[in-house]
Every structure is written in C-alpha cells, then in structure tokens.
Design an enzyme around this catalytic site. Structure first.
Site, mmCIF file in Angstrom:
data_model
loop_
_atom_site.group_PDB
_atom_site.id
_atom_site.type_symbol
_atom_site.label_atom_id
_atom_site.label_comp_id
_atom_site.label_asym_id
_atom_site.label_seq_id
_atom_site.Cartn_x
_atom_site.Cartn_y
_atom_site.Cartn_z
ATOM 1 C CD GLU A 215 -7.201 15.187 -11.054
ATOM 2 O OE1 GLU A 215 -7.745 14.728 -10.040
ATOM 3 O OE2 GLU A 215 -6.033 14.933 -11.363
ATOM 4 C CG HIS B 252 -11.438 7.206 -11.130
ATOM 5 N ND1 HIS B 252 -11.736 7.537 -12.431
ATOM 6 C CD2 HIS B 252 -10.533 8.118 -10.700
ATOM 7 C CE1 HIS B 252 -11.015 8.601 -12.775
ATOM 8 N NE2 HIS B 252 -10.283 8.973 -11.735
ATOM 9 N NE ARG C 5 -12.223 11.197 -8.960
ATOM 10 C CZ ARG C 5 -11.013 11.064 -8.484
ATOM 11 N NH1 ARG C 5 -10.802 10.258 -7.474
ATOM 12 N NH2 ARG C 5 -10.023 11.730 -9.010
ATOM 13 C CG HIS D 75 -9.984 5.660 -7.461
ATOM 14 N ND1 HIS D 75 -8.887 5.228 -8.184
ATOM 15 C CD2 HIS D 75 -9.742 6.970 -7.163
ATOM 16 C CE1 HIS D 75 -8.026 6.232 -8.322
ATOM 17 N NE2 HIS D 75 -8.520 7.288 -7.702
ATOM 18 N NE ARG E 258 -9.732 10.651 -2.983
ATOM 19 C CZ ARG E 258 -8.969 10.672 -4.077
ATOM 20 N NH1 ARG E 258 -8.051 11.603 -4.245
ATOM 21 N NH2 ARG E 258 -9.127 9.763 -5.016
HETATM 22 P P1 FAD Z 1 -0.263 3.577 -0.190
HETATM 23 O O1 FAD Z 1 0.423 4.435 -1.164
HETATM 24 O O2 FAD Z 1 -1.267 2.641 -0.722
HETATM 25 O O3 FAD Z 1 0.839 2.763 0.586
HETATM 26 C C1 FAD Z 1 0.480 1.769 1.511
HETATM 27 C C2 FAD Z 1 1.714 0.977 1.859
HETATM 28 O O4 FAD Z 1 1.442 0.107 2.936
HETATM 29 C C3 FAD Z 1 2.209 0.096 0.738
HETATM 30 O O5 FAD Z 1 3.602 0.189 0.706
HETATM 31 C C4 FAD Z 1 1.783 -1.308 1.160
HETATM 32 O O6 FAD Z 1 2.563 -2.336 0.639
HETATM 33 C C5 FAD Z 1 1.946 -1.186 2.648
HETATM 34 N N1 FAD Z 1 1.178 -2.155 3.435
HETATM 35 C C6 FAD Z 1 -0.147 -2.413 3.376
HETATM 36 N N2 FAD Z 1 -0.474 -3.347 4.291
HETATM 37 C C7 FAD Z 1 0.664 -3.680 4.937
HETATM 38 C C8 FAD Z 1 0.982 -4.590 5.963
HETATM 39 N N3 FAD Z 1 0.070 -5.381 6.539
HETATM 40 N N4 FAD Z 1 2.270 -4.687 6.369
HETATM 41 C C9 FAD Z 1 3.242 -3.928 5.799
HETATM 42 N N5 FAD Z 1 2.988 -3.049 4.808
HETATM 43 C C10 FAD Z 1 1.723 -2.927 4.396
HETATM 44 N N6 FAD Z 1 -4.702 10.475 -5.217
HETATM 45 C C11 FAD Z 1 -4.395 11.765 -5.501
HETATM 46 O O7 FAD Z 1 -4.391 12.614 -4.601
HETATM 47 N N7 FAD Z 1 -4.052 12.112 -6.770
HETATM 48 C C12 FAD Z 1 -4.015 11.220 -7.793
HETATM 49 O O8 FAD Z 1 -3.689 11.570 -8.910
HETATM 50 C C13 FAD Z 1 -4.357 9.875 -7.523
HETATM 51 N N8 FAD Z 1 -4.382 8.943 -8.511
HETATM 52 C C14 FAD Z 1 -4.610 7.636 -8.182
HETATM 53 C C15 FAD Z 1 -4.522 6.666 -9.186
HETATM 54 C C16 FAD Z 1 -4.687 5.331 -8.864
HETATM 55 C C17 FAD Z 1 -4.609 4.297 -9.954
HETATM 56 C C18 FAD Z 1 -4.933 4.948 -7.521
HETATM 57 C C19 FAD Z 1 -5.089 3.509 -7.166
HETATM 58 C C20 FAD Z 1 -5.049 5.910 -6.544
HETATM 59 C C21 FAD Z 1 -4.891 7.252 -6.858
HETATM 60 N N9 FAD Z 1 -4.973 8.240 -5.878
HETATM 61 C C22 FAD Z 1 -4.678 9.536 -6.191
HETATM 62 C C23 FAD Z 1 -5.164 7.877 -4.474
HETATM 63 C C24 FAD Z 1 -3.788 7.914 -3.787
HETATM 64 O O9 FAD Z 1 -2.831 7.369 -4.657
HETATM 65 C C25 FAD Z 1 -3.772 7.140 -2.496
HETATM 66 O O10 FAD Z 1 -4.859 7.482 -1.701
HETATM 67 C C26 FAD Z 1 -2.482 7.440 -1.730
HETATM 68 O O11 FAD Z 1 -1.384 7.177 -2.560
HETATM 69 C C27 FAD Z 1 -2.420 6.623 -0.470
HETATM 70 O O12 FAD Z 1 -1.141 6.765 0.077
HETATM 71 P P2 FAD Z 1 -0.771 5.949 1.392
HETATM 72 O O13 FAD Z 1 0.637 6.279 1.689
HETATM 73 O O14 FAD Z 1 -1.790 6.167 2.405
HETATM 74 O O15 FAD Z 1 -0.942 4.415 0.957
HETATM 75 C C1 SIN Z 2 -7.064 10.648 -11.398
HETATM 76 O O1 SIN Z 2 -5.979 10.905 -11.913
HETATM 77 O O2 SIN Z 2 -8.147 10.697 -11.978
HETATM 78 C C2 SIN Z 2 -7.061 10.192 -9.982
HETATM 79 C C3 SIN Z 2 -7.014 11.356 -9.115
HETATM 80 C C4 SIN Z 2 -7.442 10.991 -7.718
HETATM 81 O O3 SIN Z 2 -7.785 9.855 -7.428
HETATM 82 O O4 SIN Z 2 -7.445 11.906 -6.888
#
Ligand code: FAD
Ligand code: SIN
Length: 557
Positions: A120, A246, A294, A355, A390
């Site tokens: 990537e 993104h 990015r 993103h 990032r």
């Molecule tokens: P999240 O996975 O967002 O989880 C947050 C949780 O908190 C959810 O369950 C939500 O419902 C809950 N929540 C929120 N507010 C409240 C509240 N007030 N009360 C109770 N629950 C609440 N990163 C990578 O490293 N590699 C990738 O390939 C990648 N691809 C991505 C593709 C997409 C489309 C997106 C959107 C992001 C991508 N990212 C990627 C970024 C990465 O997915 C996120 O940064 C990461 O998953 C965040 O994890 P988290 O556990 O912090 O939060």
């Molecule tokens: C992607 O698959 O392009 C997302 C990866 C990331 O957000 O780190």
C-alpha cells in the site's frame, strides 16, 4: 425512567478491533461489560479492506517499517510509540491467527505456506497481511466468535455511552486535581433509559469521526463519541486537525450514503490513476507515483478535479486477469459490477473521501489517558504513532497493540481491578426533557449542516478565511444543538449529534492553531512546513490550545 446500576471489573465501550481484543484479554482477570451502540459488528473495523501492516517477510525489516511510518508522519510521530507498535506487530498477527482469523496465504518457493503480503501507499515493502479485501469483516467474525466462548464477557448491543463518570457527577470539581474515571452513563437505545455502568477500569474504544464529513468511507457509527466524551470529562486531546482523506472511494452519481472504498491495495497491485482523458497524473508528483503517501495522492486528485471541473478521476486495474481480480478483491469486484463497472475491462471512477482521524485522546505507552483509570485504544486514541499522516494499514495494528499493552499494564497493577469494592456511589441519571417533533426536523438539518460545512471549509485544502468561517458557524450550530440536548429526552441521534458538533469544533480549533502545512493539514495561507510547529496542538476543556510535544505530556502524568 428505569435507571439501573451495572457493576463489573472492566467496562469496554466499543466493539471494533480495539474494544474486542481488549475484552478478550481482560476477561482473564475479571468480569467485562462491553457496550456497543448498534449491533456487535457495526464498526469501522468491519469495513477494513487492505489489511494490517507488519514485518513478516525475510526481505523486510523492522527498521524499514519504522522509517516508512516516520516519513509519512512528517516529523510529528512519537518515535518510541512507532518503534513499539512495529516491534509488537508480528506477535499480535500470530495471536490473531491463533484466535481463528483466516488471513490470505500463499505458498513460497519451497512450498511453505506464508502470509500473502500486499502493498500500500508509503510502504517500501510488501507487508500488508489481509483476508482478500474483507480483512475487517474476517477480524470481527473471529474476535466475536472467540468472545462467544468466554463466560466473563457480557455484550450489550444497542447501548450508547452518553458521558463518562468522573468526580464531576459527584459534585467534586477541583479543576487542578487529576480526575478519575469510574465508568459511564449508558443509554439503552430501545427505551431511552440511562443506566450507570460502574467499573474500576474503563476502556474507551469508540473509533473515529468520519461522519462529520459529507463524503466518508466510514459507517454511521463514526461520530466521534468517545473523543467528545473524554474532552467533556477533561482529558487531553491532540492532533485533531489531521484528518486523512482516502484518495480512492467509488464515485457514484447522486449517492449520499457511505462512500464505498476502493482499497489502496488495488494500487499496490499496480493500478494507475488517470484523468478522464487518460493522462497519468501521479508521475512527476512523487517518486512512488500512485503509491505515494495518501495526503499527496488525495491532494493531487483534488487539484486535478478543480483544474478540470471533472467529477472524478479514473483508477485502472483492467490489465489484470479477471480470475485474479475476483479472487484478490471479491468485494470490490462485486460492488463495482453492481454499479455497472467491470473492473477487468474498464477503469473505476474514484474521488477522495474522509477516512481516518490521526488525532484523538492522548494516551501513553499503555493506553492510559490523562484521566486516571480511563484507557483509550484504536482510532479514538492519539498514541503518537501517526503524527501528521497515518501510514496505510497502521491503524488496525495500533488498536491491537495498544489494547494488548493496556492489559500488560493491568497485569502488573492488579490492585486497580480490586478497587471495585471501594467505588463511590454515583447519582442515577436524572435529566428529564420533552421531545418536540418540530425540533426533530431541525436536528436532522443540523447534522447535514455540520457535514456540509466540514466538507466545504475544513477539507483536503484549507484557508484561513474558510477555517474562520467554519469556526463561527460551528459555534452557532453547537449552541443550538447543546440547547436541544438540554431540553429533549435523549435519543441515539441526539447523543451523536452533540458529539459530532463537539468533535467538529475540535478539528477546526486544531486546524486554526496550526500556522503551517504539514502532512494531512494543508493551508494555502501557510503552505510551508515550519520547524517551530513540529509539535502537537493539544486541546482541553476550559483552556486555550497548547503546542507541545506529546512525549513531554506523556511524562507529565
Ligand atoms: P471501530 O472499529 O470504529 O469501533 C468503534 C466501536 O465503538 C463500534 O462498535 C461503535 O459502534 C462503538 N461506539 C461508538 N460510539 C459509541 C458510543 N457512544 N457508545 C457505545 N459504543 C460506541 N485500517 C487499517 O489498518 N487497514 C485497513 O485496511 C483499513 N481499511 C479501512 C477501510 C474502511 C472502509 C474504513 C472506514 C477504515 C479502514 N481502516 C483501515 C481504518 C480502521 O478500520 C479503523 O481505524 C479501525 O478499525 C478502528 O478500530 P476501533 O476499534 O478503534 O474503532
Ligand atoms: C485501504 O484498504 O486502502 C485502507 C487501508 C487503510 O485505511 O489503512
């Protein structure tokens, strides 16, 4: 209102990679209440495509991953934090595999099964562990399945954290004393009842803020709740100006929902970006061309769109065989086909979309925030790993590593968990308000106003004038929204809107105080990167922003 009190050893807020992995490990030490505001797998994690960056191949090195991360972060990363997550990465990936995550594998030259590592933007080596283009979905499946076999964890779906419990709710407001977190007020969405969830350790893992913007790859849940809650409780917040756009989300005419991501891994497999007239525009912009970091790719696309007036640019992977594309990118292949695009025969129309948030609640090496007993992990945290931008696929890694290190801290401070017996008695939630249907429509409009305002004025390219306007307007909107909040009975939408506008205000505040351009923050009035600004803009309630190195703050508590 039927308010109850729930007591456990750990309260985990959020069911993405950070919350779930913490809960699994915490259950070894005591009871865990995990609340999540929609269904258990609703999270940004569930949508992750590209994968997790980690050094797993013999021709890669820890130093190379560190160097790529630091370079992408443009001088603002905390090098200790970067070294820590990169070094921890391989162990955490093996652990995820042991827990049942099925990553894509391939055979090496000797016939041995090895991780199929993708590439990537900003990475000088192939180091992205993935499960086709459905990495996040596979992670959520595996983690939730593991939890279903653990007796110590209760998941409360459709429960929304409203505010953290600190001395404030006890009427003790010594501004100079460090606060302690004792849990949170949690709303049961179906009834509107607000319960007290009390615990000696709270893990805030509520994810990012993408929904603040009109066009985003993030699902509905990403409304900045955790960051806004922590800010209200007095935690230190930093780097909010660094919003990652993104470069490639699928362009769909007239679409207003979540923007579907076209993973950077597609460019990692050689896809090229062109204008609609076929000019390859990343050549000459950066030596890594389409695989530049990015911020650079997104800004170049933005500039191409502004120059030409076109609605999108094109991403072309059609030179690859259909069978390969169907196997490597099944979700992207199918989604594009549903939109009438056969990616093995034609290019994909793409545009940038909001993103990822690099900033958040400041945390240290163990995920500790500036509020005692409040740990933060994942996208809500500002660990210092990302700096001003990032590196791709470093965020899942960051979440899993810091949730692990928080547990390691608790393992050697088990007294914190035993403190349950001496928890203060908190008053039950007592706010009453009346719901007014006419105002409900205004609430919907307010949400759209915030999203449009942030997209138009606080987007990929910023100016002083636009930021100042944004600040004036967001203050006005915030006043209206806080007023509804005070007068109405709570609903999920109102809780989210209040957090959305708070987080938007923090992004603007950070952006206005950075008098330079660096990484994801680009202001045409300050186009240079300046040495004296190589520090974090730290925000906290009741004070003006501080400009300081995150590392110095780490040492303070
Ligand atoms: P999240 O996975 O967002 O989880 C947050 C949780 O908190 C959810 O369950 C939500 O419902 C809950 N929540 C929120 N507010 C409240 C509240 N007030 N009360 C109770 N629950 C609440 N990163 C990578 O490293 N590699 C990738 O390939 C990648 N691809 C991505 C593709 C997409 C489309 C997106 C959107 C992001 C991508 N990212 C990627 C970024 C990465 O997915 C996120 O940064 C990461 O998953 C965040 O994890 P988290 O556990 O912090 O939060
Ligand atoms: C992607 O698959 O392009 C997302 C990866 C990331 O957000 O780190």
């Amino acid at each position: 209102m039927n308010s109850k009190v729930y007591q456990s050893d750990f309260l985990v807020i959020g069911s993405g990679i950070a919350g779930l992995s913490f809960a699994i490990k915490a259950s070894e030490f005591g009871t865990v209440h995990l609340v999540t505001k929609k269904k258990d797998s609703d999270s940004n994690t569930n949508y992750a495509q590209g994968g997790i960056a980690s050094v797993l191949s013999p021709d890669d090195s820890i130093e190379s991953h560190i160097a790529d991360t630091l370079k992408t972060g443009v001088g603002l990363c905390n090098e200790d934090a970067v070294r820590f997550i990169v070094a921890e990465g391989p162990s955490r990936i093996f652990e995820l595999s042991e827990w049942g995550t099925k990553f894509s594998m391939r055979k090496d030259l000797t016939g041995k099964e090895v991780f199929d590592l993708g590439r990537e933007g900003g990475h000088s080596k192939n180091r992205i562990v993935h499960a086709q283009d459905l990495t996040g979905q596979e992670l959520e499946r595996a983690l939730l399945e593991k939890i279903s076999n653990l007796n110590n964890i209760i998941i409360f779906e459709d429960h929304t954290a409203v505010d953290l419990l600190t001395e404030h709710q006890l009427g003790l407001n010594n501004k100079n004393a460090q606060k302690t977190c004792y849990g949170a007020y949690i709303m049961e969405n179906s009834t509107g009842d607000i319960h007290s969830f009390i615990a000696p350790v709270t893990m805030l893992a509520t994810g990012g803020v993408g929904q603040i913007y009109q066009h985003t790859t993030n699902p509905d849940i990403a409304t900045g709740d955790g960051i806004a809650m922590a800010y209200r409780a007095g935690a230190l917040i930093a780097d909010m100006e660094f919003i990652q756009f993104h470069p490639t989300s699928l362009y769909c005419e007239g679409s207003s929902g979540r923007s579907f991501l076209i993973s950077e891994a597609v460019r990692g497999e050689g896809a090229i970006l062109t204008t609609i007239s076929g000019k390859r525009f990343m050549e000459g912009v950066h030596p890594m061309k389409e695989l530049a970091p990015r911020d650079i790719v997104a800004r170049t696309i933005d500039s191409e769109l502004k120059k030409s007036g076109a609605k999108y640019v094109l991403l072309d992977i059609s030179f690859k065989r259909e069978a390969f594309l169907r196997n490597r990118f099944p979700a992207i292949f199918q989604k594009c086909l549903d939109e009438g695009i056969d990616i093995s025969k034609e290019p994909i129309p793409v545009v940038p979309a909001a993103h990822y948030l690099c900033g958040g609640v400041i945390t240290d090496r163990f995920g500790r925030s500036s509020i005692k007993n409040l740990f933060v992990s994942g996208e809500s945290a500002c660990t210092g790993v990302h700096g001003a931008n990032r590196l791709a696929s470093n965020s899942l890694l960051e979440g899993i590593v810091f949730s692990h290190s928080a547990i390691e801290y608790l393992r050697s401070h088990s007294g914190m968990i035993k403190a349950k017996k001496t928890m203060p008695k908190f008053p039950l939630w007592n706010k009453e308000g009346t719901f007014d249907l006419e105002e409900w429509i205004l609430i919907q409009h307010n949400k759209e106003d915030v999203k449009r305002l942030m997209w138009d004025y606080v987007g990929i390219v910023r100016t002083n004038l636009r930021l100042q306007r944004a600040q004036r307007r967001i203050k006005f909107l915030a006043e209206e929204i806080y007023d509804y909040y005070r007068r109405s009975t709570l609903t999920l939408e109102l809780v989210e809107l209040r957090n959305l506008v708070t987080a938007a205000g923090l992004i603007i505040e950070g952006a206005l105080h950075r008098k330079e351009s660096r990484g994801l923050h680009y202001n045409t009035d300050f186009p240079e990167t300046k040495e004296q600004y190589c520090a974090n803009i730290i925000l906290r309630t009741e004070s003006s922003p501080l400009l300081k190195k995150h590392r110095e703050i780490d040492i303070i508590w």
